[in-house]
Design an enzyme around this catalytic site. Sequence first.
Site, mmCIF file in Angstrom:
data_model
loop_
_atom_site.group_PDB
_atom_site.id
_atom_site.type_symbol
_atom_site.label_atom_id
_atom_site.label_comp_id
_atom_site.label_asym_id
_atom_site.label_seq_id
_atom_site.Cartn_x
_atom_site.Cartn_y
_atom_site.Cartn_z
ATOM 1 N N GLU A 142 -34.073 35.686 -33.619
ATOM 2 C CA GLU A 142 -35.286 35.965 -34.396
ATOM 3 C C GLU A 142 -36.446 35.223 -33.741
ATOM 4 O O GLU A 142 -36.442 33.995 -33.660
ATOM 5 C CB GLU A 142 -35.091 35.509 -35.842
ATOM 6 C CG GLU A 142 -36.174 35.992 -36.788
ATOM 7 C CD GLU A 142 -35.777 35.714 -38.230
ATOM 8 O OE1 GLU A 142 -35.664 36.681 -39.013
ATOM 9 O OE2 GLU A 142 -35.574 34.535 -38.582
ATOM 10 N N ASN A 338 -43.075 25.824 -36.500
ATOM 11 C CA ASN A 338 -42.140 26.120 -35.431
ATOM 12 C C ASN A 338 -40.928 26.832 -36.013
ATOM 13 O O ASN A 338 -40.699 26.819 -37.224
ATOM 14 C CB ASN A 338 -41.686 24.825 -34.734
ATOM 15 C CG ASN A 338 -42.828 24.121 -34.045
ATOM 16 O OD1 ASN A 338 -43.537 24.728 -33.238
ATOM 17 N ND2 ASN A 338 -43.027 22.843 -34.364
ATOM 18 N N LYS A 339 -40.132 27.445 -35.152
ATOM 19 C CA LYS A 339 -38.982 28.200 -35.631
ATOM 20 C C LYS A 339 -37.930 27.290 -36.240
ATOM 21 O O LYS A 339 -37.319 27.624 -37.255
ATOM 22 C CB LYS A 339 -38.370 29.008 -34.465
ATOM 23 C CG LYS A 339 -37.356 30.037 -34.927
ATOM 24 C CD LYS A 339 -37.992 31.066 -35.870
ATOM 25 C CE LYS A 339 -36.960 31.988 -36.478
ATOM 26 N NZ LYS A 339 -37.517 32.772 -37.589
ATOM 27 N N VAL A 340 -37.703 26.130 -35.663
ATOM 28 C CA VAL A 340 -36.753 25.165 -36.216
ATOM 29 C C VAL A 340 -37.540 23.966 -36.707
ATOM 30 O O VAL A 340 -38.259 23.344 -35.938
ATOM 31 C CB VAL A 340 -35.703 24.731 -35.180
ATOM 32 C CG1 VAL A 340 -34.751 23.704 -35.788
ATOM 33 C CG2 VAL A 340 -34.928 25.935 -34.648
#
Length: 344
Positions: A142, A338-340
């Site tokens: 993703e 951010n993604k994580v």
Amino acid sequence: MTTKMRSEIGEQPAALRATLDALVPRVDEVRALARDTRQLLFIARGTSDNAAVYGRYLIEAHAGRMSSLAAPSIATTYKRKLDLSGVLAVALSQSGRTEEIVETLVWAKACGASTVAVTNGGEDSPLAQAADLALCTLAGEEKAVPATKTYTTQLAALAVLALGLDADVNADDLQRVPDAVERLIADPGDVDAVVEGLAEVAGVVVSGRGLAFSTALEAALKLKEACYLHAMGLSYADLLHGPIAVVDERTPALLVASGEGPTLQGTVALARRVTGAGASAFGIGGGAELATASTAALNGPSLPEWVAPMGLIVPAQLLTESLARRRGIDPDSPRGLNKVTQTD
């Protein structure tokens, strides 16, 4: 130009099919692990926390086991040991690499819990490695920061968990979900009208109850992170206890309900109250009744209430993506995110 978010919304039917194909055969593994447990503890943050709310309502309403949401700081900051014997601890993390969630699951196991991981990070992720049983979703990579397909596949994994806890549901309903989501992507309802209704406002109240409450929370989170709206996600029971005072001609309501179930009539009544006071009420799901009571409406899935949240969120995702572009925002890369996300 098609955004990554819009592309990933469109990938959800395939992601759901792959995830269900992989996880439904593992129901007996869940049943064996959970045999000596009596209650559940969900460990999550952010979008995963909203998925956990779905899990809590699903397990309590249909499997008859008390469930609660963990406070990870008890493990990571206060470092307090609890007696978790008889507890099935379920940790959710899309990446499987959020250190706080991994640490809290390890803590839960040390406190006597049996442990399950729900992650899109794969069997080699730290969270999956820490768990007694890993239910790995198959959403694929993703790239957009706002979670879409990783969220709906988390819900699918929690539905499989419910089957392993002998929930009083029809397991065949799960197989209807990918097609229902596909239909919603093709025909989500009057997205343009709802976008125009939200384009110039600073805030919106997003409300649902019961199993739809998780969708209200997730829709509010998406509108906050991708559209920079002050979106308040509330159970409509809590909304009526005071916060409804903020709903006016400048602050509309977005109301979510499945097409059946015990919370539908309350949601319809709330839509009538909002519009009767001169404010806008935008419906998601709820069938013809909610659509008629609303200023404009998005479609919901033709699914039983227990699996409806996997479809209900889809029109909200499409709304978020379209509204972000209408407001001149790139939904793929919201500012400051951010993604994580790592928390301590």
